[in-house]
Design a protein around this motif. Structure first.
Motif, short mmCIF file in Angstrom:
data_model
loop_
_atom_site.label_atom_id
_atom_site.label_comp_id
_atom_site.label_asym_id
_atom_site.label_seq_id
_atom_site.Cartn_x
_atom_site.Cartn_y
_atom_site.Cartn_z
N ALA A 120 0.79 -1.22 0.00
CA ALA A 120 0.00 0.00 0.00
C ALA A 120 0.83 1.28 0.00
O ALA A 120 0.26 2.37 -0.08
CB ALA A 120 -0.94 0.00 1.20
N GLY A 121 2.14 1.16 0.09
CA GLY A 121 2.98 2.36 0.09
C GLY A 121 2.84 3.17 1.36
O GLY A 121 2.65 4.40 1.31
N LEU A 122 2.96 2.50 2.51
CA LEU A 122 2.75 3.17 3.80
C LEU A 122 4.05 3.45 4.55
O LEU A 122 4.02 3.67 5.76
CB LEU A 122 1.83 2.33 4.68
N ASP A 123 5.17 3.47 3.87
CA ASP A 123 6.45 3.72 4.54
C ASP A 123 6.38 5.03 5.32
O ASP A 123 5.98 6.08 4.79
CB ASP A 123 7.58 3.80 3.51
N GLY A 124 6.81 4.97 6.59
CA GLY A 124 6.86 6.16 7.42
C GLY A 124 5.54 6.59 8.02
O GLY A 124 5.48 7.62 8.70
N LEU A 125 4.46 5.81 7.81
CA LEU A 125 3.15 6.24 8.28
C LEU A 125 2.62 5.43 9.46
O LEU A 125 1.57 5.79 10.02
CB LEU A 125 2.13 6.16 7.13
N LEU A 126 3.30 4.38 9.88
CA LEU A 126 2.74 3.49 10.89
C LEU A 126 2.47 4.20 12.22
O LEU A 126 1.52 3.85 12.93
CB LEU A 126 3.68 2.30 11.13
#
Length: 310
Positions: A120-126
């Motif tokens: 989903a391209g969630l790098d850095g969003l967790l």
């Protein structure tokens, strides 16, 4: 699998009304393993109602809806699907990581958090709170939640609304990867290029009825038009009067034509302009097919109403 055993999701002669307004009027629809089916139609055509019935969120007035041969409300069926709707209702105060962990806990064999982040391209969003994300970032989170349970069937309702071009193409790559891994997808979208990029089969709804259904190539073939582009000094108003030419316009040096038959027009262009170059001939796309199909349905309905009135 054979027969109905191979049908993942099905609507059979479904009718659904809201008051006096028919949302679906005798709709049949099937989704089979390994395919991406695009459900297309203008606003109010019945797409959201069809999905609501298949998810068990709505009840049909008549006809039937099934998931994996079971009622859509069945827990066993629900555990085999992933859902990304236009509205999510996710709590703003939870972090992305918390939402992922909670959703993963509902499934016996979920994807790892790392896999969900990559898809989903969630790098850095967790560690970010969901309510603090942009609209496009929230859509990517919703996609991650939809796929985290390794769904056999994925419902994507306008999945790339609010995404920029780069994020949209990233989501397309993820969908293709999921299909390659064995998932099937029911897709609704306003972006016709998205349907062309992803779907093998198309169902077009118009005013609650199926007006066309078949392979993507068959939908395109419904329209015989071709587009011709070239660099030419010919007068576009003169060319517009030729046989087989529906329209002609100019964009700088480039002449752009919509024609019913390309070959005779191309021959005449080359005969009359020896310096013509950068010639391109393209088949009309899904957008043209969609417009023509819905117009045909509207014209047929209007003719029927006139006959009944007479």
């Amino acid at each position: 699998m054979t027969g109905n055993d191979a049908v993942l999701a099905q609507l059979s002669d479904v009718r659904k009304r809201y008051g006096q307004v028919p949302a679906l009027d005798g709709v049949d629809l099937e989704l089979r393993p390994g395919e991406v089916l695009a459900l297309l139609g203008a606003n109010g055509a019945g797409k959201s109602t069809a999905i609501g019935l298949l998810l068990g969120l709505l009840a049909a007035d008549s006809g039937s809806a099934t998931l994996f041969g079971q009622p859509p409300q069945s827990l066993a069926a629900r555990r085999r699907i992933g859902v990304m709707l236009q509205t999510s209702g996710l709590p703003d105060t939870n972090t992305v990581g918390e939402l992922l962990e909670l959703t993963r806990s509902y499934y016996p064999d979920p994807r790892s958090v790392a896999d969900c982040v990559a898809l989903a391209g969630l790098d850095g969003l967790l560690d970010r709170r969901y309510g603090r994300l942009s609209g496009g970032q929230q859509r990517r989170v919703q996609f991650a939640l939809a796929v985290c349970g390794r769904p056999q069937l994925l419902f994507l309702d306008e999945p790339t609304t609010g995404l920029d071009i780069e994020a949209r193409q990233g989501l397309w790559r993820a969908i293709r990867e999921l299909v390659a891994q064995g998932s099937s997808v029911l897709l609704t979208t306003h972006y016709l290029e998205e349907a062309e990029a992803l779907a093998e089969r198309v169902v077009v709804l118009n005013r609650g009825r199926v007006v066309a259904a078949g392979p993507m190539a068959q939908m395109r073939a419904h329209v015989a038009q071709r587009r011709i582009r070239c660099v030419s000094t010919l007068d576009e108003q003169v060319v517009a009067g030729w046989p087989q030419v529906r329209s002609a316009c100019r964009d700088g040096e480039r002449l752009e034509l919509v024609v019913d038959a390309a070959e005779p027009v191309v021959r005449r262009l080359l005969e009359l302009d020896a310096g013509l170059h950068e010639l391109e001939v393209q088949r009309a796309g899904l957008a043209e097919a969609f417009i023509e199909l819905t117009q045909d349905a509207a014209n047929a309905e209007s003719a029927t109403q006139q006959q009944e009135a007479a």
